[in-house]
Each structure stands twice: as structure tokens, then as C-alpha cells.
Design a protein around this motif. Structure first.
Motif, PDB file in Angstrom:
ATOM      1  N   LYS A  98       5.038  -3.075 -10.760  1.00  0.00           N
ATOM      2  CA  LYS A  98       4.629  -1.791 -10.440  1.00  0.00           C
ATOM      3  C   LYS A  98       4.018  -0.829 -11.683  1.00  0.00           C
ATOM      4  CE  LYS A  98       3.653   2.591  -8.298  1.00  0.00           C
ATOM      5  NZ  LYS A  98       4.032   3.597  -7.407  1.00  0.00           N
TER       6      LYS A  98
ATOM      7  N   GLY B 126       2.244   1.631  -3.240  1.00  0.00           N
ATOM      8  CA  GLY B 126       0.855   1.852  -4.869  1.00  0.00           C
ATOM      9  C   GLY B 126       1.319   1.021  -5.139  1.00  0.00           C
TER      10      GLY B 126
ATOM     11  N   GLN C 190       0.671  -1.115 -14.085  1.00  0.00           N
ATOM     12  CA  GLN C 190      -0.079   0.876 -14.868  1.00  0.00           C
ATOM     13  C   GLN C 190      -0.259   0.788 -15.926  1.00  0.00           C
ATOM     14  OE1 GLN C 190       2.652   2.914 -12.877  1.00  0.00           O
ATOM     15  NE2 GLN C 190       1.064   2.630  -9.996  1.00  0.00           N
TER      16      GLN C 190
ATOM     17  N   ASP D 156       1.366  -1.059   0.253  1.00  0.00           N
ATOM     18  CA  ASP D 156      -0.312  -0.090  -0.074  1.00  0.00           C
ATOM     19  C   ASP D 156       1.042   1.168  -0.265  1.00  0.00           C
ATOM     20  OD1 ASP D 156      -1.937   1.842   0.601  1.00  0.00           O
ATOM     21  OD2 ASP D 156      -2.581   1.764   2.974  1.00  0.00           O
ATOM     22  N   GLU D 157       2.831   1.581   0.743  1.00  0.00           N
ATOM     23  CA  GLU D 157       3.127   2.026   1.209  1.00  0.00           C
ATOM     24  C   GLU D 157       3.268   2.675   0.047  1.00  0.00           C
ATOM     25  OE1 GLU D 157       5.305   1.530   4.502  1.00  0.00           O
ATOM     26  OE2 GLU D 157       3.467   1.427   5.392  1.00  0.00           O
TER      27      GLU D 157
ATOM     28  N   LYS E 118      -3.195  -0.991  -3.612  1.00  0.00           N
ATOM     29  CA  LYS E 118      -4.085  -0.174  -2.881  1.00  0.00           C
ATOM     30  C   LYS E 118      -4.884  -1.221  -2.354  1.00  0.00           C
ATOM     31  CE  LYS E 118      -1.949   4.236  -2.712  1.00  0.00           C
ATOM     32  NZ  LYS E 118      -1.579   4.451  -1.438  1.00  0.00           N
TER      33      LYS E 118
END
Length: 178
Positions: free
Chosen positions: A65, A25, A69, A22-23, A28
Motif C-alpha cells: 500500500k 484501502g 501510494q 477495499d477495507e 478500492k
């Protein structure tokens, strides 16, 4: 919706790891309660599953990530490619286990072909050559993908060094090295 504790119990991932995701990204929570508790829905769990497949294949969290994305990220295509790579990895692991079984029985086997990652590396190179657009979409550039392949080659060389190292000749030394 599941709480972070329920997700941790379901997946075997620590709550601290989920908090870290979460931290940074990467993952989440679907929702935060008024008290600040993280809640995850099925879509978040599916994303977590995808993250775990990438991790299993040696991807770094930052790379995962970036891939996830991308607006044109295709989960089904990713699953197919991950399956292909995991099958190659499994076949290699099966060969290593067979070699260990033979050695356990006292057979004198000086075989090293089981440590060979060339099929896996070839599959990655073929993917790069046949799916350049996908590589660029998911990795940002061919150079980034080449760095990933090089990391695998470097890891293979490191394993070979460990296997030959005199400090790993005893079981304790090998376990320490691993």
C-alpha cells in the motif's frame, strides 16, 4: 466494469480478500452501485495485478500500500525489478526441483547449495546500493528496506531449521512443517 464475483473468478482471489483490500484501502473498487456492489475497471485490475506481483515477492500488504501510494511510483520500473527478482527466485526453484529429481532417482546427493538465497539477497543489496533514491521513495527509508532483506534472511534460516529438524524426517512431518 466487472463485479467483485467476476474479478474473483478471473483472478482466483476470493471475494472476501477483495473486500478486505477495499477495507484497508489497498484496492478500492472503481465504482459502487446504488445497491453497494463493488465494480472494478481495467485500471483497478492492473493495480490488483501489481499487488499480486508484490505479494509473490513476499511484501506485506501494508508495504504494498505504501509503495503504490507514492506519487512517483513507476509501474514499468516496478515490473522490471519484479521480473528480475522473480527470475532469481525461479532459478533457485529450478535448482531445488533438479535436486529433488536426482534424490527421487535414488542418487545420494548431500547438496545444500540449492537452498542458498545469496544471489537473491545480493540482487536486493545491489539494488539498494545502486538505487538509494528509489529505495527511499518506495520503502520510506533504507532501514525499512534492510528490514525486508533481513526478513528474507530469517525466512532462509527458518527453512534450514525445518530441513534439519528431526520432526521433518518423515514426509508427514515435513508436510506439517510446511
Amino acid at each position: 466494469m466487472r463485479t467483485i464475483s467476476q474479478v474473483a473468478e478471473l483472478t482466483g482471489i476470493s471475494t472476501r480478500t477483495l473486500q478486505y483490500y477495499d477495507e484497508i484501502g489497498l484496492l478500492k473498487p472503481s465504482e459502487l452501485t446504488e445497491s453497494g456492489y463493488r465494480l472494478y475497471d481495467d485500471e483497478a485490475l492492473q493495480k490488483l495485478q501489481q499487488i499480486l506481483f508484490f505479494k509473490e515477492l513476499g511484501f506485506k500488504l501494508k508495504e504494498i500500500k505504501e509503495i503504490l501510494q507514492k506519487p512517483d511510483f513507476d509501474r514499468i520500473k516496478a515490473f522490471k525489478r519484479q521480473k528480475e527478482l522473480l527470475l532469481l527466485k525461479r532459478n533457485r526453484t529450478d535448482k531445488l526441483i533438479q535436486l529433488l529429481s536426482r534424490l527421487e532417482k535414488g542418487e545420494q546427493c548431500m547438496s545444500f547449495k540449492e537452498f542458498d538465497l545469496s544471489d537473491y539477497i545480493t540482487a536486493l543489496e545491489d539494488f539498494k546500493n545502486n538505487s538509494t533514491d528509489d529505495v527511499i521513495k518506495h520503502w520510506g527509508s533504507i532501514e525499512n528496506f534492510d528490514m525486508f532483506i533481513q526478513k528474507i534472511k530469517d525466512d532462509e534460516a527458518e527453512v534450514a531449521k525445518l530441513a534439519k529438524s528431526p520432526t521433518t524426517s518423515s514426509t508427514g512431518g515435513l508436510m506439517t512443517a510446511l
